[in-house]
Design a protein around this motif. Sequence first.
Motif, PDB file in Angstrom:
ATOM      1  N   ALA A 131       0.842  -1.202   0.000  1.00 49.14           N
ATOM      2  CA  ALA A 131       0.000   0.000   0.000  1.00 49.14           C
ATOM      3  C   ALA A 131       0.874   1.249   0.000  1.00 49.14           C
ATOM      4  CB  ALA A 131      -0.932  -0.008   1.209  1.00 49.14           C
ATOM      5  N   PRO A 132       1.537   1.555  -1.116  1.00 48.78           N
ATOM      6  CA  PRO A 132       2.425   2.734  -1.147  1.00 48.78           C
ATOM      7  C   PRO A 132       1.690   4.033  -0.880  1.00 48.78           C
ATOM      8  CG  PRO A 132       2.039   1.864  -3.358  1.00 48.78           C
ATOM      9  CD  PRO A 132       1.506   0.857  -2.401  1.00 48.78           C
ATOM     10  N   GLU A 133       0.351   4.054  -1.129  1.00 53.70           N
ATOM     11  CA  GLU A 133      -0.392   5.282  -0.873  1.00 53.70           C
ATOM     12  C   GLU A 133      -0.430   5.628   0.610  1.00 53.70           C
ATOM     13  OE1 GLU A 133      -3.192   1.781  -1.016  1.00 53.70           O
ATOM     14  OE2 GLU A 133      -1.561   2.564  -2.263  1.00 53.70           O
ATOM     15  N   VAL A 134      -0.290   4.622   1.482  1.00 50.22           N
ATOM     16  CA  VAL A 134      -0.256   4.897   2.921  1.00 50.22           C
ATOM     17  C   VAL A 134       1.015   5.663   3.278  1.00 50.22           C
ATOM     18  CG1 VAL A 134      -0.172   3.867   5.218  1.00 50.22           C
ATOM     19  CG2 VAL A 134      -1.673   2.888   3.454  1.00 50.22           C
ATOM     20  N   LEU A 135       2.150   5.198   2.782  1.00 52.21           N
ATOM     21  CA  LEU A 135       3.405   5.912   3.023  1.00 52.21           C
ATOM     22  C   LEU A 135       3.371   7.296   2.382  1.00 52.21           C
ATOM     23  CD1 LEU A 135       6.183   3.184   2.604  1.00 52.21           C
ATOM     24  CD2 LEU A 135       5.263   4.157   4.695  1.00 52.21           C
ATOM     25  N   ARG A 136       2.706   7.382   1.213  1.00 51.72           N
ATOM     26  CA  ARG A 136       2.616   8.670   0.527  1.00 51.72           C
ATOM     27  C   ARG A 136       1.823   9.654   1.375  1.00 51.72           C
ATOM     28  NH1 ARG A 136       0.220   7.113  -4.295  1.00 51.72           N
ATOM     29  NH2 ARG A 136       2.240   6.123  -4.660  1.00 51.72           N
ATOM     30  N   ASP A 172      14.337  16.687   3.334  1.00 52.50           N
ATOM     31  CA  ASP A 172      14.436  15.770   4.461  1.00 52.50           C
ATOM     32  C   ASP A 172      13.252  14.805   4.493  1.00 52.50           C
ATOM     33  OD1 ASP A 172      15.488  14.722   6.902  1.00 52.50           O
ATOM     34  OD2 ASP A 172      14.035  15.918   8.005  1.00 52.50           O
ATOM     35  N   VAL A 173      12.037  15.330   4.347  1.00 54.56           N
ATOM     36  CA  VAL A 173      10.844  14.487   4.437  1.00 54.56           C
ATOM     37  C   VAL A 173      10.753  13.526   3.266  1.00 54.56           C
ATOM     38  CG1 VAL A 173       8.323  14.493   4.436  1.00 54.56           C
ATOM     39  CG2 VAL A 173       9.580  16.176   5.808  1.00 54.56           C
ATOM     40  N   LEU A 174      11.014  14.021   2.045  1.00 52.53           N
ATOM     41  CA  LEU A 174      10.883  13.192   0.851  1.00 52.53           C
ATOM     42  C   LEU A 174      12.157  12.411   0.537  1.00 52.53           C
ATOM     43  CD1 LEU A 174       9.031  15.775  -1.433  1.00 52.53           C
ATOM     44  CD2 LEU A 174       8.023  13.891  -0.118  1.00 52.53           C
ATOM     45  N   ALA A 175      13.252  12.720   1.261  1.00 53.25           N
ATOM     46  CA  ALA A 175      14.549  12.070   1.012  1.00 53.25           C
ATOM     47  C   ALA A 175      14.898  12.165  -0.466  1.00 53.25           C
ATOM     48  CB  ALA A 175      14.518  10.616   1.462  1.00 53.25           C
ATOM     49  N   ASP A 192      10.737   3.765  -9.175  1.00 47.68           N
ATOM     50  CA  ASP A 192       9.533   3.156  -9.730  1.00 47.68           C
ATOM     51  C   ASP A 192       8.379   4.160  -9.648  1.00 47.68           C
ATOM     52  OD1 ASP A 192       9.508   2.924  -6.889  1.00 47.68           O
ATOM     53  OD2 ASP A 192       7.788   1.582  -7.074  1.00 47.68           O
ATOM     54  N   GLY A 193       7.220   3.766 -10.172  1.00 46.39           N
ATOM     55  CA  GLY A 193       6.097   4.686 -10.224  1.00 46.39           C
ATOM     56  C   GLY A 193       5.655   5.179  -8.870  1.00 46.39           C
ATOM     57  N   ASP A 230       5.620   9.018  -7.787  1.00 38.49           N
ATOM     58  CA  ASP A 230       4.337   9.624  -7.428  1.00 38.49           C
ATOM     59  C   ASP A 230       4.431  10.350  -6.088  1.00 38.49           C
ATOM     60  OD1 ASP A 230       3.174   8.699  -9.730  1.00 38.49           O
ATOM     61  OD2 ASP A 230       2.221   6.961  -8.792  1.00 38.49           O
ATOM     62  N   THR A 231       5.139   9.758  -5.141  1.00 37.68           N
ATOM     63  CA  THR A 231       5.281  10.386  -3.826  1.00 37.68           C
ATOM     64  C   THR A 231       6.017  11.717  -3.927  1.00 37.68           C
ATOM     65  OG1 THR A 231       5.270   8.241  -2.701  1.00 37.68           O
ATOM     66  CG2 THR A 231       6.246  10.091  -1.508  1.00 37.68           C
ATOM     67  N   VAL A 232       7.119  11.728  -4.660  1.00 41.15           N
ATOM     68  CA  VAL A 232       7.884  12.968  -4.795  1.00 41.15           C
ATOM     69  C   VAL A 232       7.086  13.996  -5.599  1.00 41.15           C
ATOM     70  CG1 VAL A 232      10.002  14.008  -5.678  1.00 41.15           C
ATOM     71  CG2 VAL A 232      10.088  11.773  -4.583  1.00 41.15           C
ATOM     72  N   ALA A 233       6.394  13.557  -6.657  1.00 38.78           N
ATOM     73  CA  ALA A 233       5.590  14.492  -7.451  1.00 38.78           C
ATOM     74  C   ALA A 233       4.514  15.157  -6.598  1.00 38.78           C
ATOM     75  CB  ALA A 233       4.958  13.752  -8.627  1.00 38.78           C
TER      76      ALA A 233
END
Length: 507
Positions: free
Chosen positions: A124-129, A155-158, A226-227, A231-234
């Motif tokens: 569930a990558p959306e949870v970490l996002r 720092d937050v997004l590494a 990966d996607g 997506d998280t960084v975007a």
Amino acid sequence: MAAGPTVADLLADPLLSGARTLAGHAGLERTVTDVTSHRGTPFDVAGHLVVCDAGDTTPAYRLDSLVRRSQEAGAAALCVMTTSADRPPLSAIRLADRLRIPVLWAVAEDPFRLALDLTLRVRAPEVLRARAVETLVRRLGTRTQGPDLLAAARDVLAADISLLTPDGSVILGDPVPLLGTLRAELAVPQRTACLVAHPVHPSGGDEPSRPAPVGAWLVWPYDRADGARADTVALGLAVLEPFVRSWLGAARTRADHDTAARLRLLEEVLAGGATVSRGVVERAVALGWRLEDWHVGLRFLADGPGPPGTDAAELTAALSRHGLDAQTVAEHEGAWAAWTSSVRRPAPDDPRRLLRLVRRALAELPSRGRLVAGIGWPHQGPGGLADTLDEANNAAQLARAREFRPAVEHTDKLGVSRLLATWQQSDVTRAFAETALAPLRSPDQAHLLTTLRVFLENGGSATGTARALGLHRNTVSARLRQVRERLGVDLDDPSRRLALQMACRAL
């Protein structure tokens, strides 16, 4: 449903920043569909990242057995969680290489938390996002300055995020040479194979229904992601954008106010001449202007219509890099007044030094093909500042008539320049020019004529010619050989050079 990350993708993720691949590099492109903790009994782990504790790998035969059973069950990789950096037995590493199953050695302070985060990352990558966005918003809400905002997001997004101008110059962060891979005409978030970018629009657009031009870009260059990671960084860049836009707008407002204040003060100094009020002197001292010193005026003008692509701060920085500590004031778009101040009168050879340094400074600017400069004669006091800036303006107007760039003129040469202008406009000089330069006047020889003209205007210096034309010195030398052959003249002869220079100017 999108395919899960590969083992290599997870290794590129900040979650496994402390992990090493000890063996099985040939299997790094295997897709990870889930994460499973090893519990000592066989179970279905096809496509899984099998996570185990360091205690499961000792003695050596236990790790050897675990590697073999994971491969037979179709696991994507084996990740050993440990709090120490001790390496596993060599036999297990060799076995993993033969079986082509990656063995990861992850050093973590909290192996249980890492295993949980890896499970969420795959399942569930959306949870970490969402967790990252929540943390980022909380951190950004307590910051107002650009460097602090960018540091919090990094720092937050590494992620090594940078803030760049539309032409790629760095505002905050590190240079990103990959900006050219974006479609700059599209003021929308973009993603390429090596870059995630989000536009920062100027505040207060006149037409809300139409996208405003990009004022800057928030970018994250990456080697692999990966996607889910992209997506998280975007999303993080989208969250960061309004905070950065607000900071840029406030900074722009302060800069405009300071620019207007400096311009008003300069106008009062120039209007007052030798007699300026005490209030003007006090405001000048507060800005670091030493009105009673000796001044040498500099005037910079944009060559042609349209925005010049530079500002007072950039111009001041370019002069400073070449040893010129100048005060710079933007008079209006495409025009700047600047001056250097010194307690003692400048030396007699100072004009030649200034010409050289200003020419080099202009050559460094992105707008080097669009700026010309004029330099005044040294004068003392507030009235002297007005005189030297007026002389510099006349010199800059003459520099605009030059065909080579960057063009810089000194007021000390204006008398000679006017005399030369009279000569080069005569019918006799034009007739000589058309005859002497005839071998270079065909369209296919235009590059040779340009090289000759710039060579002569640079005092016969091949190095200066190469710098002005943006060419290699060997290319300039080769062109000059062709010029000598076609004209049949000796360019080392000062008289010949003067005649040819007059001919080039006449044409």
